[in-house]
Design a protein around this motif. Structure first.
Motif, PDB file in Angstrom:
ATOM      1  N   GLN A 164       0.830  -1.196   0.000  1.00 14.36           N
ATOM      2  CA  GLN A 164       0.000   0.000   0.000  1.00 14.36           C
ATOM      3  C   GLN A 164       0.870   1.254   0.000  1.00 14.36           C
ATOM      4  O   GLN A 164       2.006   1.243   0.495  1.00 14.36           O
ATOM      5  CB  GLN A 164      -0.908   0.009   1.241  1.00 14.36           C
ATOM      6  CG  GLN A 164      -1.906  -1.131   1.262  1.00 14.36           C
ATOM      7  CD  GLN A 164      -2.719  -1.167   2.541  1.00 14.36           C
ATOM      8  OE1 GLN A 164      -2.341  -0.596   3.557  1.00 14.36           O
ATOM      9  NE2 GLN A 164      -3.851  -1.854   2.489  1.00 14.36           N
ATOM     10  N   ILE A 165       0.318   2.309  -0.579  1.00 13.95           N
ATOM     11  CA  ILE A 165       0.993   3.605  -0.655  1.00 13.95           C
ATOM     12  C   ILE A 165       0.433   4.497   0.447  1.00 13.95           C
ATOM     13  O   ILE A 165      -0.784   4.686   0.545  1.00 13.95           O
ATOM     14  CB  ILE A 165       0.747   4.261  -2.024  1.00 13.95           C
ATOM     15  CG1 ILE A 165       1.149   3.325  -3.167  1.00 13.95           C
ATOM     16  CG2 ILE A 165       1.495   5.584  -2.128  1.00 13.95           C
ATOM     17  CD1 ILE A 165       0.582   3.716  -4.526  1.00 13.95           C
ATOM     18  N   VAL A 166       1.293   5.059   1.245  1.00 11.78           N
ATOM     19  CA  VAL A 166       0.848   5.940   2.333  1.00 11.78           C
ATOM     20  C   VAL A 166       0.675   7.356   1.784  1.00 11.78           C
ATOM     21  O   VAL A 166       1.634   7.939   1.253  1.00 11.78           O
ATOM     22  CB  VAL A 166       1.869   5.954   3.489  1.00 11.78           C
ATOM     23  CG1 VAL A 166       1.412   6.904   4.596  1.00 11.78           C
ATOM     24  CG2 VAL A 166       2.073   4.551   4.031  1.00 11.78           C
ATOM     25  N   PRO A 167      -0.524   7.928   1.870  1.00  9.39           N
ATOM     26  CA  PRO A 167      -0.701   9.316   1.416  1.00  9.39           C
ATOM     27  C   PRO A 167       0.163  10.257   2.247  1.00  9.39           C
ATOM     28  O   PRO A 167       0.344  10.057   3.450  1.00  9.39           O
ATOM     29  CB  PRO A 167      -2.189   9.577   1.656  1.00  9.39           C
ATOM     30  CG  PRO A 167      -2.816   8.235   1.811  1.00  9.39           C
ATOM     31  CD  PRO A 167      -1.763   7.345   2.388  1.00  9.39           C
ATOM     32  N   ARG A 168       0.689  11.281   1.622  1.00  6.13           N
ATOM     33  CA  ARG A 168       1.503  12.269   2.334  1.00  6.13           C
ATOM     34  C   ARG A 168       0.905  13.656   2.128  1.00  6.13           C
ATOM     35  O   ARG A 168       0.716  14.101   0.984  1.00  6.13           O
ATOM     36  CB  ARG A 168       2.946  12.237   1.832  1.00  6.13           C
ATOM     37  CG  ARG A 168       3.673  10.923   2.104  1.00  6.13           C
ATOM     38  CD  ARG A 168       3.760  10.602   3.589  1.00  6.13           C
ATOM     39  NE  ARG A 168       4.430  11.652   4.331  1.00  6.13           N
ATOM     40  CZ  ARG A 168       5.762  11.693   4.512  1.00  6.13           C
ATOM     41  NH1 ARG A 168       6.533  10.756   4.019  1.00  6.13           N
ATOM     42  NH2 ARG A 168       6.288  12.689   5.207  1.00  6.13           N
ATOM     43  N   ALA A 169       0.640  14.319   3.234  1.00  5.41           N
ATOM     44  CA  ALA A 169       0.095  15.684   3.206  1.00  5.41           C
ATOM     45  C   ALA A 169       1.210  16.675   3.532  1.00  5.41           C
ATOM     46  O   ALA A 169       2.308  16.296   3.944  1.00  5.41           O
ATOM     47  CB  ALA A 169      -1.044  15.809   4.205  1.00  5.41           C
TER      48      ALA A 169
ATOM     49  N   ALA B 215       5.564  -0.418  -8.393  1.00  7.68           N
ATOM     50  CA  ALA B 215       6.699  -1.098  -9.023  1.00  7.68           C
ATOM     51  C   ALA B 215       7.960  -0.248  -8.932  1.00  7.68           C
ATOM     52  O   ALA B 215       9.046  -0.749  -8.603  1.00  7.68           O
ATOM     53  CB  ALA B 215       6.371  -1.425 -10.475  1.00  7.68           C
ATOM     54  N   LEU B 216       7.830   1.043  -9.207  1.00  7.81           N
ATOM     55  CA  LEU B 216       8.986   1.947  -9.106  1.00  7.81           C
ATOM     56  C   LEU B 216       9.492   2.033  -7.670  1.00  7.81           C
ATOM     57  O   LEU B 216      10.699   2.039  -7.416  1.00  7.81           O
ATOM     58  CB  LEU B 216       8.610   3.329  -9.630  1.00  7.81           C
ATOM     59  CG  LEU B 216       8.318   3.426 -11.138  1.00  7.81           C
ATOM     60  CD1 LEU B 216       7.581   4.716 -11.460  1.00  7.81           C
ATOM     61  CD2 LEU B 216       9.602   3.322 -11.950  1.00  7.81           C
ATOM     62  N   ALA B 217       8.568   2.076  -6.718  1.00  5.26           N
ATOM     63  CA  ALA B 217       8.948   2.159  -5.313  1.00  5.26           C
ATOM     64  C   ALA B 217       9.552   0.852  -4.802  1.00  5.26           C
ATOM     65  O   ALA B 217      10.222   0.838  -3.768  1.00  5.26           O
ATOM     66  CB  ALA B 217       7.739   2.533  -4.462  1.00  5.26           C
ATOM     67  N   SER B 218       9.338  -0.234  -5.546  1.00  7.47           N
ATOM     68  CA  SER B 218       9.861  -1.542  -5.141  1.00  7.47           C
ATOM     69  C   SER B 218      11.156  -1.904  -5.858  1.00  7.47           C
ATOM     70  O   SER B 218      11.645  -3.026  -5.691  1.00  7.47           O
ATOM     71  CB  SER B 218       8.805  -2.621  -5.402  1.00  7.47           C
ATOM     72  OG  SER B 218       7.637  -2.379  -4.631  1.00  7.47           O
ATOM     73  N   GLY B 219      11.677  -0.984  -6.661  1.00 11.00           N
ATOM     74  CA  GLY B 219      12.978  -1.231  -7.260  1.00 11.00           C
ATOM     75  C   GLY B 219      13.061  -1.158  -8.765  1.00 11.00           C
ATOM     76  O   GLY B 219      14.160  -1.218  -9.323  1.00 11.00           O
ATOM     77  N   ALA B 220      11.924  -1.032  -9.473  1.00  8.82           N
ATOM     78  CA  ALA B 220      11.969  -0.929 -10.930  1.00  8.82           C
ATOM     79  C   ALA B 220      12.439   0.461 -11.358  1.00  8.82           C
ATOM     80  O   ALA B 220      12.168   1.459 -10.687  1.00  8.82           O
ATOM     81  CB  ALA B 220      10.593  -1.209 -11.524  1.00  8.82           C
ATOM     82  N   ASP B 221      13.147   0.519 -12.464  1.00  2.85           N
ATOM     83  CA  ASP B 221      13.534   1.792 -13.076  1.00  2.85           C
ATOM     84  C   ASP B 221      12.621   2.139 -14.247  1.00  2.85           C
ATOM     85  O   ASP B 221      12.408   3.309 -14.549  1.00  2.85           O
ATOM     86  CB  ASP B 221      14.986   1.714 -13.560  1.00  2.85           C
ATOM     87  CG  ASP B 221      15.951   1.529 -12.406  1.00  2.85           C
ATOM     88  OD1 ASP B 221      16.203   2.507 -11.688  1.00  2.85           O
ATOM     89  OD2 ASP B 221      16.436   0.402 -12.206  1.00  2.85           O
TER      90      ASP B 221
ATOM     91  N   LYS C  85      12.295   6.311  -3.789  1.00  5.28           N
ATOM     92  CA  LYS C  85      12.696   6.351  -2.373  1.00  5.28           C
ATOM     93  C   LYS C  85      11.527   6.083  -1.432  1.00  5.28           C
ATOM     94  O   LYS C  85      11.700   6.018  -0.211  1.00  5.28           O
ATOM     95  CB  LYS C  85      13.286   7.727  -2.047  1.00  5.28           C
ATOM     96  CG  LYS C  85      14.569   8.049  -2.797  1.00  5.28           C
ATOM     97  CD  LYS C  85      14.987   9.499  -2.532  1.00  5.28           C
ATOM     98  CE  LYS C  85      16.167   9.910  -3.397  1.00  5.28           C
ATOM     99  NZ  LYS C  85      16.472  11.363  -3.252  1.00  5.28           N
ATOM    100  N   THR C  86      10.324   5.927  -1.993  1.00  5.63           N
ATOM    101  CA  THR C  86       9.123   5.772  -1.177  1.00  5.63           C
ATOM    102  C   THR C  86       9.080   4.400  -0.516  1.00  5.63           C
ATOM    103  O   THR C  86       9.342   3.370  -1.144  1.00  5.63           O
ATOM    104  CB  THR C  86       7.864   5.953  -2.043  1.00  5.63           C
ATOM    105  OG1 THR C  86       7.885   7.256  -2.639  1.00  5.63           O
ATOM    106  CG2 THR C  86       6.609   5.796  -1.213  1.00  5.63           C
ATOM    107  N   GLN C  87       8.718   4.366   0.759  1.00  3.24           N
ATOM    108  CA  GLN C  87       8.525   3.128   1.490  1.00  3.24           C
ATOM    109  C   GLN C  87       7.045   2.734   1.422  1.00  3.24           C
ATOM    110  O   GLN C  87       6.162   3.524   1.778  1.00  3.24           O
ATOM    111  CB  GLN C  87       8.954   3.282   2.951  1.00  3.24           C
ATOM    112  CG  GLN C  87      10.441   3.556   3.131  1.00  3.24           C
ATOM    113  CD  GLN C  87      11.282   2.360   2.728  1.00  3.24           C
ATOM    114  OE1 GLN C  87      11.022   1.235   3.125  1.00  3.24           O
ATOM    115  NE2 GLN C  87      12.316   2.621   1.920  1.00  3.24           N
ATOM    116  N   LEU C  88       6.779   1.530   0.967  1.00  2.00           N
ATOM    117  CA  LEU C  88       5.415   1.024   0.899  1.00  2.00           C
ATOM    118  C   LEU C  88       5.094   0.190   2.135  1.00  2.00           C
ATOM    119  O   LEU C  88       5.993  -0.370   2.773  1.00  2.00           O
ATOM    120  CB  LEU C  88       5.220   0.152  -0.351  1.00  2.00           C
ATOM    121  CG  LEU C  88       5.552   0.798  -1.698  1.00  2.00           C
ATOM    122  CD1 LEU C  88       5.393  -0.228  -2.816  1.00  2.00           C
ATOM    123  CD2 LEU C  88       4.658   1.998  -1.976  1.00  2.00           C
ATOM    124  N   LEU C  89       3.812   0.096   2.467  1.00  2.00           N
ATOM    125  CA  LEU C  89       3.373  -0.802   3.526  1.00  2.00           C
ATOM    126  C   LEU C  89       3.137  -2.181   2.933  1.00  2.00           C
ATOM    127  O   LEU C  89       2.513  -2.313   1.874  1.00  2.00           O
ATOM    128  CB  LEU C  89       2.077  -0.302   4.154  1.00  2.00           C
ATOM    129  CG  LEU C  89       2.147   0.952   5.029  1.00  2.00           C
ATOM    130  CD1 LEU C  89       0.755   1.261   5.572  1.00  2.00           C
ATOM    131  CD2 LEU C  89       3.136   0.786   6.164  1.00  2.00           C
TER     132      LEU C  89
END
Length: 369
Positions: free
Chosen positions: A61-66, A307-313, A361-365
């Protein structure tokens, strides 16, 4: 409409309206003849892995950022030294003439229009040079299904280099054909000649079955082949079909300039893992030494983000682009990329990421349902 050997090809060249990429499948089914549609849409055996590819995106999951103080996220990126306007690329997809009379030529035009990267298949309906020309200088990769006949391999690689491709994708997960039941039920034979095969086949190259084509493919592919292709072409070689960290390291050790995480869209080993579920482990093993391309199951901007946040370019799409091609030709292809790009930018904005580097650089849950 164009008719080739009794097979009806759509000629439409028009903008298409897209609600979401998933709904394109049913619309394309109304246009593409049954045998061709079955070949495009089907996975192997009972489609377990094909379905798992979609479900896997629910595992993170993607954590929303405000209060992130950003606007107008950018999709610009640079991979393999190639500046791109989007991290979404065209996966190498065979026989696009099944969807549209212009096949890979229109796909190349649509991908070029969005500043993306096109990958063309050995089993294209259109020649390497004609596909490259249609892209009008936009970057392209050539995907090699390695043959037992090295004269054939060298001929394709020579033509690809002459056409100016930027890299070679070596597919290594298709040494035999997955058991595809739709093709058996439809008694499917390719009705449209594959341009890259006709010069090495008797007659006009039409009417070949899938089993016949795979019979000529190399069943033994190893690290030495990666080095051989890299040395011969002096181009980056990206090894496609990687699903384990060990194989990623073997590929890099053999001289691969890139790793392509893919299970062939669920078309090969049924019962294997979803590509997204193995991406993070592969990326950790690669540890930034070479770029990573990812495909299998991407239908949403949030999928591409994950996918990008998990290592894909780079994140590649196949089937949705072919559906767009069937519905609207080059403009349909362009519309598919634009729609997914818009969804990705929305996700980036809500996740507080301005650039693709920020996304990576985003950390996913991690959540298992």
């Amino acid at each position: 409409m164009t008719v080739v050997n009794g097979y009806k090809q759509n000629d439409n060249e028009e903008k298409i309206n897209i609600l979401n990429l998933e709904e394109l499948e049913e619309r394309a089914k109304q246009i593409i003849p049954t045998g061709g549609f079955g070949y495009i849409v089907g996975g192997s055996e009972n489609n377990w892995t094909l379905k798992a590819n979609r479900k896997a995106f629910t595992h993170k999951q993607i954590v929303p950022r405000a209060l992130s103080n950003i606007e107008n996220p950018s999709l610009d990126t640079n991979v393999f030294g190639i500046p791109l306007k989007t991290p979404i690329m065209m996966a190498p997809t065979a026989a696009q003439g099944l969807a549209h009379s212009q096949g890979e030529k229109d796909t190349a035009k649509g991908v070029a229009a969005v500043g993306g990267l096109m990958a063309q298949s050995t089993y294209s309906s259109v020649s390497i040079s004609d596909t490259a020309a249609a892209g009008n200088g936009a970057p392209q990769f050539f995907q090699l299904y390695m043959s037992k006949d090295w004269d054939f391999n060298y001929s394709l690689l020579d033509e690809a280099k002459k056409a100016g491709v930027k890299g070679i994708i070596l597919t290594v997960d298709a040494t035999v054909d997955g058991y595809r039941e739709d093709d058996i039920k439809n008694n499917f034979q390719f009705p449209i000649p594959m341009a890259n095969l006709t010069k090495f086949s008797e007659g006009d190259g039409k009417g070949k079955g899938i089993a016949e084509i795979y019979a000529a493919a190399a069943q033994k592919i190893g690290p030495d082949d990666v080095k051989k292709i890299a040395d011969y072409t002096d181009l980056p070689v990206i090894v496609k079909g990687i699903e384990s960290p060990e194989d990623a390291l073997y590929a890099i050790g053999a001289g691969a300039a890139g790793v392509y995480v893919s299970n062939h869209g669920g078309r090969q080993l049924n019962g294997g893992p979803a590509s997204f579920d193995v991406l993070e482990d592969v990326a950790k093993a690669v540890n930034g030494r070479v770029p990573i391309i990812f495909d299998s199951g991407v239908r949403r901007g949030s999928d591409a983000f994950k996918a990008l946040a998990s290592g894909a370019d780079l994140v590649a799409m196949g089937r949705p682009v072919i559906y767009g091609l069937a519905l609207g030709g080059a403009e349909g292809v362009q519309a598919v990329f634009e729609h997914l790009g818009d969804e990705l930018k929305t996700t980036m904005q809500l996740a507080g990421t301005k650039t693709i580097a920020d996304v990576k650089k985003t950390q996913l849950l991690s959540i298992n349902y």
